[in-house]
Design a protein around this motif. Structure first.
Motif, short mmCIF file in Angstrom:
data_model
loop_
_atom_site.label_atom_id
_atom_site.label_comp_id
_atom_site.label_asym_id
_atom_site.label_seq_id
_atom_site.Cartn_x
_atom_site.Cartn_y
_atom_site.Cartn_z
N GLY A 129 19.84 -42.92 -27.16
CA GLY A 129 18.91 -43.39 -28.18
C GLY A 129 17.69 -44.05 -27.57
O GLY A 129 16.54 -43.71 -27.88
N ALA A 130 17.93 -44.96 -26.63
CA ALA A 130 16.82 -45.70 -26.02
C ALA A 130 15.94 -44.79 -25.17
O ALA A 130 14.74 -45.02 -25.05
CB ALA A 130 17.37 -46.86 -25.18
N LEU A 131 16.54 -43.75 -24.60
CA LEU A 131 15.73 -42.84 -23.77
C LEU A 131 14.88 -41.91 -24.63
O LEU A 131 13.81 -41.47 -24.22
CB LEU A 131 16.64 -42.01 -22.86
CG LEU A 131 17.32 -42.76 -21.71
CD1 LEU A 131 18.38 -41.88 -21.05
CD2 LEU A 131 16.30 -43.22 -20.68
N ILE A 132 15.38 -41.59 -25.83
CA ILE A 132 14.65 -40.65 -26.69
C ILE A 132 13.47 -41.33 -27.38
O ILE A 132 12.35 -40.82 -27.39
CB ILE A 132 15.59 -40.03 -27.75
CG1 ILE A 132 16.65 -39.14 -27.07
CG2 ILE A 132 14.80 -39.21 -28.77
CD1 ILE A 132 17.79 -38.74 -28.00
N PHE A 133 13.73 -42.50 -27.94
CA PHE A 133 12.71 -43.15 -28.76
C PHE A 133 12.43 -44.56 -28.26
O PHE A 133 13.36 -45.28 -27.95
CB PHE A 133 13.20 -43.20 -30.22
CG PHE A 133 12.18 -43.69 -31.18
CD1 PHE A 133 11.20 -42.85 -31.69
CD2 PHE A 133 12.16 -45.03 -31.57
CE1 PHE A 133 10.24 -43.32 -32.57
CE2 PHE A 133 11.21 -45.50 -32.45
CZ PHE A 133 10.25 -44.65 -32.95
N PRO A 134 11.17 -44.97 -28.14
CA PRO A 134 9.95 -44.27 -28.57
C PRO A 134 9.32 -43.35 -27.52
O PRO A 134 8.25 -42.81 -27.77
CB PRO A 134 9.00 -45.42 -28.89
CG PRO A 134 9.45 -46.55 -28.03
CD PRO A 134 10.91 -46.36 -27.77
N GLY A 135 10.00 -43.13 -26.37
CA GLY A 135 9.40 -42.32 -25.31
C GLY A 135 8.91 -40.95 -25.76
O GLY A 135 7.88 -40.46 -25.29
N ILE A 136 9.63 -40.34 -26.70
CA ILE A 136 9.29 -38.98 -27.13
C ILE A 136 7.88 -38.90 -27.71
O ILE A 136 7.25 -37.85 -27.69
CB ILE A 136 10.35 -38.44 -28.13
CG1 ILE A 136 10.26 -36.93 -28.25
CG2 ILE A 136 10.23 -39.13 -29.50
CD1 ILE A 136 11.48 -36.28 -28.87
N THR A 187 5.31 -40.05 -26.44
CA THR A 187 4.29 -40.02 -25.38
C THR A 187 4.16 -38.63 -24.75
O THR A 187 3.43 -38.48 -23.78
CB THR A 187 4.63 -41.02 -24.27
OG1 THR A 187 5.90 -40.66 -23.71
CG2 THR A 187 4.71 -42.44 -24.80
N GLY A 230 5.16 -35.00 -30.31
CA GLY A 230 6.47 -35.25 -29.71
C GLY A 230 7.55 -35.38 -30.78
O GLY A 230 8.65 -34.86 -30.64
#
Lengths: 98, 246
Positions: free
Chosen positions: A47-54, A56, A65
């Motif tokens: 979860g933390a890796l997907i959002f909010p990184g996606i 960008t 994204g």
């Protein structure tokens, strides 16, 4: 020379935190709640890796994204293999940025 | 994809080979995600003034994408070594948390295996390994996880080297589109688990919101992911109750 020093330093501060748990876990047995917490870590990490990184992927247009992510969710929900999910998302973003 | 076909033929080969091939197949999406990013890193590191040996060595010794991009950028703008190393520590500290979970999953595996496996832990190798927990309990399961990590490691190191040699070969539009690859892989890993067990999706959403809030509050990406993962994972203490207690 400085760059070499930087690489060695980066290596140590990355590898040591990766390594310590191998030894810690040899010694410790946990209560059930700790085990539940540890088994939840992968999902929390995803979860933390997907959002909010996606958002960008295309920094000026966060929505692209997000749309790519929604396509990935749909493809995965239909039961497609991860490789196809990835390819589908790439094509989506590519078409949106044409 | 050839690995999948191989798996079905040759039924009487040893268990370790079977496990290794299974790991290669499961790890293949990581290669797809890593190659374009590694190529981009190679190009960028070269432009930052690093030699081919240095940029490849960094991939081989650090093996953590985001921090290498940051490192190359900081080298380019002339940041001090100490500053770069501290920033790397902060950004990669999330692997400590992931390794705790991964090593707990690998309790049945010998320490001599766990050491190389945990050194090869990245966001992606962790995600793929953690969502395939059954192999940890099987005989020769270590080969399965080793294969995932070897695929990822070789893609990363060789991709970096190629990027440094070839320079900008992927058109910018395409490499930007390929930036979604790893996110899509994470989604492709998460969704089947959510379909099996909705609560798992709730854990992920809690972590997402925590991470986003921390970023909003001005926390660095590295710490925000750590908080999202650790605190978000705590929701599992309640949500995963009355389930398999390993």
């Amino acid at each position: 020379m400085t760059i070499l020093l930087i690489i060695v330093g980066m290596c140590l501060v990355t590898m040591i935190p990766r390594l310590i748990p191998a030894f810690v876990m040899e010694k410790l047995q946990f209560r059930p709640w700790v085990n539940r917490w540890l088994s939840a870590i992968p999902y929390a990490a995803l979860g933390a890796l997907i959002f909010p990184g996606i958002m960008t992927v295309v920094p000026e247009q966060p929505i692209i994204g997000v749309i790519g992510g929604v396509v990935a969710i749909l493809l995965a929900t239909f039961g497609l293999n991860v490789v196809l999910v990835v390819i589908g998302a790439i094509i989506t973003v590519f078409l949106l940025t044409m | 994809m050839g690995t999948k076909e191989l798996m079905q033929t040759q039924p009487n080969k040893s268990e370790s080979v079977k496990m290794f091939q299974k790991g290669l197949a499961v790890g293949f999406p990581i290669m797809l995600g890593y190659l374009p990013i590694a190529l981009t890193y190679g190009v960028l590191a070269k432009q930052a003034g690093m030699s081919l040996t240095e940029l490849t060595l960094m991939s081989a010794m650090v093996f953590a994408g985001a921090s290498q991009f940051m490192g190359a950028n900081m080298i380019a703008v002339g940041s001090g070594a100490v500053e770069i190393i501290i920033a790397t520590f902060v950004l990669n500290f999330r692997h400590f948390v992931m390794s705790l979970s991964f090593m707990n999953q690998l309790r049945g595996v010998a320490l001599k295996w766990k050491i190389p496996l945990t050194l090869g832990l990245t966001d992606e190798t962790f995600a793929v390994s953690a969502l395939n927990p059954d192999e940890a309990k099987k005989e020769k399961g270590a080969y399965f996880y080793a294969a995932i990590i070897i695929v990822a490691y070789l893609s990363w190191v060789l991709g970096s080297l190629l990027g440094g040699i070839l320079g900008d070969i992927i058109p910018q539009k395409l490499s930007q589109s390929m930036g979604i690859a790893l996110y899509a892989m994470f989604i492709g890993l998460l969704v089947p688990s959510v379909k099996k067990e909705l609560k798992v999706g709730l854990i992920a959403i809690v972590a997402m919101l925590l991470n986003a809030s921390c970023v909003q509050l001005g926390m660095s990406t590295g710490w925000a992911i750590v908080v999202g993962t650790v605190v978000g994972g705590m929701s599992g203490i309640y949500l995963l109750k009355e389930e398999k207690e390993e």
